[in-house]
Design a protein around this motif. Structure first.
Motif, PDB file in Angstrom:
ATOM      1  N   CYS A 290       2.181  -0.617 -10.028  1.00  0.00           N
ATOM      2  CA  CYS A 290       0.776  -0.862  -9.744  1.00  0.00           C
ATOM      3  C   CYS A 290      -0.037  -0.632 -11.009  1.00  0.00           C
ATOM      4  CB  CYS A 290       0.310   0.065  -8.623  1.00  0.00           C
ATOM      5  SG  CYS A 290      -1.358  -0.309  -8.086  1.00  0.00           S
TER       6      CYS A 290
ATOM      7  N   VAL B  51      -3.683   3.638 -10.173  1.00  0.00           N
ATOM      8  CA  VAL B  51      -3.484   4.406  -8.938  1.00  0.00           C
ATOM      9  C   VAL B  51      -4.342   5.663  -8.979  1.00  0.00           C
ATOM     10  CG1 VAL B  51      -1.804   5.641  -7.502  1.00  0.00           C
ATOM     11  CG2 VAL B  51      -1.111   3.580  -8.718  1.00  0.00           C
TER      12      VAL B  51
ATOM     13  N   CYS C 220      -4.109   2.246  -4.425  1.00  0.00           N
ATOM     14  CA  CYS C 220      -3.555   1.401  -5.484  1.00  0.00           C
ATOM     15  C   CYS C 220      -4.465   0.200  -5.724  1.00  0.00           C
ATOM     16  CB  CYS C 220      -2.167   0.908  -5.086  1.00  0.00           C
ATOM     17  SG  CYS C 220      -0.996   2.247  -4.855  1.00  0.00           S
TER      18      CYS C 220
ATOM     19  N   SER D   9       1.441  -4.696  -4.924  1.00  0.00           N
ATOM     20  CA  SER D   9       1.836  -3.332  -4.603  1.00  0.00           C
ATOM     21  C   SER D   9       1.262  -2.895  -3.267  1.00  0.00           C
ATOM     22  CB  SER D   9       1.359  -2.390  -5.702  1.00  0.00           C
ATOM     23  OG  SER D   9       1.753  -1.092  -5.399  1.00  0.00           O
TER      24      SER D   9
ATOM     25  N   ASN E  61      -4.708  -0.070  -0.406  1.00  0.00           N
ATOM     26  CA  ASN E  61      -4.305  -0.982  -1.481  1.00  0.00           C
ATOM     27  C   ASN E  61      -5.374  -2.057  -1.641  1.00  0.00           C
ATOM     28  OD1 ASN E  61      -1.376  -0.023  -1.898  1.00  0.00           O
ATOM     29  ND2 ASN E  61      -1.536  -0.311   0.308  1.00  0.00           N
TER      30      ASN E  61
END
Length: 167
Positions: free
Chosen positions: A57, A60, A69, A86, A92
């Motif tokens: 990623c 993060v 992420c 990711s 995310n």
């Protein structure tokens, strides 16, 4: 050194490592600080990925309990590439310039499944969430593996800073 002494030393080292990890986790979990690192690589088998998987990623954040992420995309071809998005964070996001972010939301999701991943647009120095992500739940084992990858990346970044390299 006899076999009993070797076995005892090995157990002592393992116990020491476990105590170090527990102390570090305790410190992190008791803190209200958010930690961040770039280019985090995680290898794991989870309930979502039935086989061993490696994910990387771009950026993060870790707040002591959850990973967030951020995948940075700069073009349509970057988004549509074979690189996987990711998903090892509880949250995310894809981060892209405003025009690309809007295209991803309207058209790109028909060409590439982003599932629970949110979209953040960037314009004129500001960020705006244009699609909220769904929060995922992972096992303790998944989180430990993600924390290991995060710690390695943070250590790499720190060592670069200490020797004067750019991160």
């Amino acid at each position: 050194m006899d076999s009993i002494s070797k076995k005892y030393n090995k157990q002592k080292i393992i116990l020491g490592l476990i105590l170090t990890v527990l102390a570090t986790l305790s410190l992190i979990l008791s803190s209200k600080t958010t930690y961040a690192s770039t280019y985090v690589m995680v290898s794991f088998v989870s309930q979502y990925f039935k086989e061993k998987t490696k994910e990387r990623c771009d950026y993060v954040e870790f707040d002591g309990l959850n990973f967030t992420c951020y995948e940075i995309k700069i073009s349509k071809s970057d988004f549509l590439s074979n690189a996987t998005l990711s998903r090892f964070g509880q949250r995310n996001y894809i981060v892209a310039p405003k025009n690309l972010a809007n295209w991803i939301k309207l058209v790109g999701t028909k060409r590439k499944n982003i599932g629970s991943i949110g979209i953040i647009s960037y314009e004129n120095g500001g960020f705006k969430v244009i699609k909220r992500c769904s929060k995922l739940k992972y096992t303790v084992g998944d989180n430990v593996q993600a924390l290991e990858g995060f710690a390695k990346a943070a250590s790499r970044d720190l060592s670069k800073l200490l020797v004067g390299e750019k991160i």
